[in-house]
Design a protein around this motif. Sequence first.
Motif, mmCIF file in Angstrom:
data_model
loop_
_atom_site.group_PDB
_atom_site.id
_atom_site.type_symbol
_atom_site.label_atom_id
_atom_site.label_comp_id
_atom_site.label_asym_id
_atom_site.label_seq_id
_atom_site.Cartn_x
_atom_site.Cartn_y
_atom_site.Cartn_z
ATOM 1 N N TYR A 47 0.855 -1.086 0.065
ATOM 2 C CA TYR A 47 0.079 -0.177 0.090
ATOM 3 C C TYR A 47 0.922 1.113 -0.063
ATOM 4 C CZ TYR A 47 -3.830 3.332 0.918
ATOM 5 O OH TYR A 47 -4.696 4.450 0.863
ATOM 6 N N GLY A 95 -4.830 -5.402 2.446
ATOM 7 C CA GLY A 95 -4.281 -4.043 1.923
ATOM 8 C C GLY A 95 -5.075 -2.767 1.770
ATOM 9 N N GLU A 96 -6.304 -3.098 2.100
ATOM 10 C CA GLU A 96 -7.462 -1.930 1.791
ATOM 11 C C GLU A 96 -7.339 -0.963 3.031
ATOM 12 O OE1 GLU A 96 -12.263 -1.159 1.690
ATOM 13 O OE2 GLU A 96 -11.424 -3.187 2.000
#
Length: 491
Positions: free
Chosen positions: A277, A328-329
């Motif tokens: 990210y 990874g949000e």
Amino acid sequence: MKHIILFVATWLPLAIMTQESYIKSYDFGTAEYVYQIALYKNRLFINTATWCGVECSFLAEIDPLGNILWRAEVPDIDIAQGTMVIVNDTITVTGNNDPLNNAFRMAHFTLNGVKLGTTVEIEHPTRKYTRMFQLTTKYLNNRFMVCGTGKIGTDRESLVYVVSRDGVIDTLISLMLASKQSVVWDSYIDNQGRLTTFHWIEEDDSDINYRKIYKFNATFDTVWTYRTEDNWHNYAFPRGCELQDGRTILVIGHPIDGYNLHSVRAINPDGTTDWQYDYEWYGSRIRDIYRIKTLKNGDIMGSGSYSELAEDPRIEIAPWLFRMSPEGELLWERAYYEYDSAIESSRIGTILDFAELDNGDIIAVGNVWYDDDDMLIMRVDSNGCLDPGDCHEVITVDITTGTQDLSEVTDRMRVFPNPSSEFLYFGIDASGLLPVDYTIVDIHGSKLQDGRLDSAISNVNVANLPNGMYFLYVYEGGKLYGVQKFVKVNE
């Protein structure tokens, strides 16, 4: 104490109780950083770094409302961000022997801040280092893993000292000589019981600047390594944690601007990158990550500082939290923009560590700048909100100041019997203050009972409280007079 910036009460479902959110800061007369917070047996312990003529430190216990219950000086140890370990009802603190910095030191304390024995030096008998710097400590198989760096000759070397409770070295792991940086910045025990260490490796006069991860088995043999690519402008501290499925999380420099914008990378057990990210690069927005952990539901949370230098308001180094999913949000991020209307300016601050409570709330600690760096303690809900009804990416709060030091109020009253099964009696030293108000709060900070007392020795019926630990607060004229812990048990 520089008093509450924001204090919000929200109703919890299915019970008549409230939850408290706050930001508080404490001024003890010198620069002081809360480096670490640990939750142990439903009690919250912090360590702080400060100046006592040389670098020194303090231990303290806080309650769920951010009040200091006791505070003990550690005058001979210069601590760092991850050097407090609590095991077997003992708090162990390690760090540098400032100002010599040619050995590490270790001391032990009870859960009430009483020192056990003397401070011991941790120094290898034959391999001598200078300019030692200790950053993280872990405990495994009745041994402490004291990790950091030392200089030998003209080079630096990553160090892991495996020592007994008495500071006797069992094993020395020395890794990767480098001319500029070779430092163990973080460590944890993974879900297979292996010591995992995170290293910063950098050479002078070259583009060699990378991060490396080691995993060691029970006999401290290397069983797994990972090396990042070289990136000359990567100045992210290599912090890390582990996801529930075994993937490793690493803080790493942003591919465009590693100086002021940090990224988060997930690494598969086979060493491949699962995801990374990267915050969108604006040129004026800064995000420095100083701690990253896995939460109970598997999410990732990180903390540090946030800056936005080209917008109105101009935010310069504000305390910051963010939360990501295991894939990874980015779920949310919150910058706590502390505006002091008296001087028409924001306050500089950083969140250096945090702990997740059983109800999902987060207690975070760090520092905030007034005349000097002061202790920062704050509590937010699982979404990073001080006020769930008014929660944004940047949370603006006004600061008001006060002078009360809550570390001084713990001895003004006494409770008995403790533990208590039915009636809790407590005495107040200054009967001229009567009447006073009281509140009983559980370990989550939820108010369970309150009332008014008219005599210097009074009693409160606690028979209906579930077994557990509680905090009794007494207020005189709306100002906190005293706080004591007590335990409720059945007869």
